[in-house]
Motif scaffolding. Sequence first.
Motif, PDB file in Angstrom:
ATOM      1  N   TYR A 250      -4.934   5.454   1.655  1.00 45.26           N
ATOM      2  CA  TYR A 250      -3.941   4.585   1.029  1.00 45.26           C
ATOM      3  C   TYR A 250      -4.438   4.141  -0.345  1.00 45.26           C
ATOM      4  CZ  TYR A 250      -1.747   3.935   5.623  1.00 45.26           C
ATOM      5  OH  TYR A 250      -1.113   4.137   6.816  1.00 45.26           O
ATOM      6  N   GLU A 251      -3.487   3.851  -1.211  1.00 43.59           N
ATOM      7  CA  GLU A 251      -3.786   3.199  -2.481  1.00 43.59           C
ATOM      8  C   GLU A 251      -3.204   1.802  -2.414  1.00 43.59           C
ATOM      9  OE1 GLU A 251      -2.666   3.192  -7.223  1.00 43.59           O
ATOM     10  OE2 GLU A 251      -2.070   4.915  -6.005  1.00 43.59           O
ATOM     11  N   ILE A 252      -3.958   0.828  -2.867  1.00 46.17           N
ATOM     12  CA  ILE A 252      -3.470  -0.553  -2.907  1.00 46.17           C
ATOM     13  C   ILE A 252      -2.648  -0.694  -4.191  1.00 46.17           C
ATOM     14  CG2 ILE A 252      -4.108  -2.984  -2.975  1.00 46.17           C
ATOM     15  CD1 ILE A 252      -6.688  -2.133  -1.444  1.00 46.17           C
TER      16      ILE A 252
ATOM     17  N   GLN B 243       5.551   3.717   0.830  1.00 44.74           N
ATOM     18  CA  GLN B 243       4.973   2.400   0.568  1.00 44.74           C
ATOM     19  C   GLN B 243       5.322   1.436   1.686  1.00 44.74           C
ATOM     20  OE1 GLN B 243       5.772   0.748  -3.287  1.00 44.74           O
ATOM     21  NE2 GLN B 243       4.571   2.307  -4.345  1.00 44.74           N
TER      22      GLN B 243
ATOM     23  N   ASP C 259      -8.365   2.960  -3.874  1.00 41.77           N
ATOM     24  CA  ASP C 259      -8.011   3.792  -2.723  1.00 41.77           C
ATOM     25  C   ASP C 259      -8.927   3.449  -1.561  1.00 41.77           C
ATOM     26  OD1 ASP C 259      -6.223   5.016  -4.398  1.00 41.77           O
ATOM     27  OD2 ASP C 259      -7.299   6.919  -4.532  1.00 41.77           O
TER      28      ASP C 259
ATOM     29  N   LEU D  62      -8.397  -2.849   4.490  1.00 44.73           N
ATOM     30  CA  LEU D  62      -7.946  -3.320   3.181  1.00 44.73           C
ATOM     31  C   LEU D  62      -8.757  -4.499   2.653  1.00 44.73           C
ATOM     32  CD1 LEU D  62      -4.085  -3.209   3.763  1.00 44.73           C
ATOM     33  CD2 LEU D  62      -5.444  -1.605   2.407  1.00 44.73           C
TER      34      LEU D  62
ATOM     35  N   ILE E 275       0.850  -1.192   0.000  1.00 40.25           N
ATOM     36  CA  ILE E 275       0.000   0.000   0.000  1.00 40.25           C
ATOM     37  C   ILE E 275       0.884   1.240   0.000  1.00 40.25           C
ATOM     38  CG2 ILE E 275      -1.989  -1.080   1.112  1.00 40.25           C
ATOM     39  CD1 ILE E 275      -1.037   0.067   3.784  1.00 40.25           C
TER      40      ILE E 275
END
Length: 158
Positions: free
Chosen positions: A150-152, A102, A138, A130, A94
């Motif tokens: 967060y972005e996966i 990250q 996101d 998540l 993430i």
Amino acid sequence: MQRYPMTPEGKSALEKELQHLKTSERPRIIQAIAEAREHGDLKENAEYHAAREQQGFCEGRIQDIEAKLGASQVIDVNDLEKNGRVVFGVTVTIENLDTEEQKTYKIVGDDEADFKINKISVNSPIARGLLSKSEGEDTRITTPQGEVEYEIVSVQYL
């Protein structure tokens, strides 16, 4: 009955700990109790009381492990459909959208979690935020420092 999700590695580690407790620790503690008894008066025998306390901890841990193994739900990520979704057992990378930092985590059971080696419990706030999300998606996660977006980046079925 409460089920305890765990990876095959987590189950193996618990089985090894249980074996160690039963074959090494339990006999060692029994021997220590026997030696302490030989010293006489048990009321004021600190060695005896310490050994009995160790025995209590050991037996308690044995019961705890046996209960968890008996109620375990072993989930092997290799048996799951690989569709890019975050599920129990995956390794997910993430990126904090504010700092661009990250992090990579493996989502595991409670007994396997070790933040130092990036294994987080399926019940942790990060993992809960998540789960069921997809690669590229996101998500906002409430952490002790506040809400973080967060972005996966990637989901790996290792």
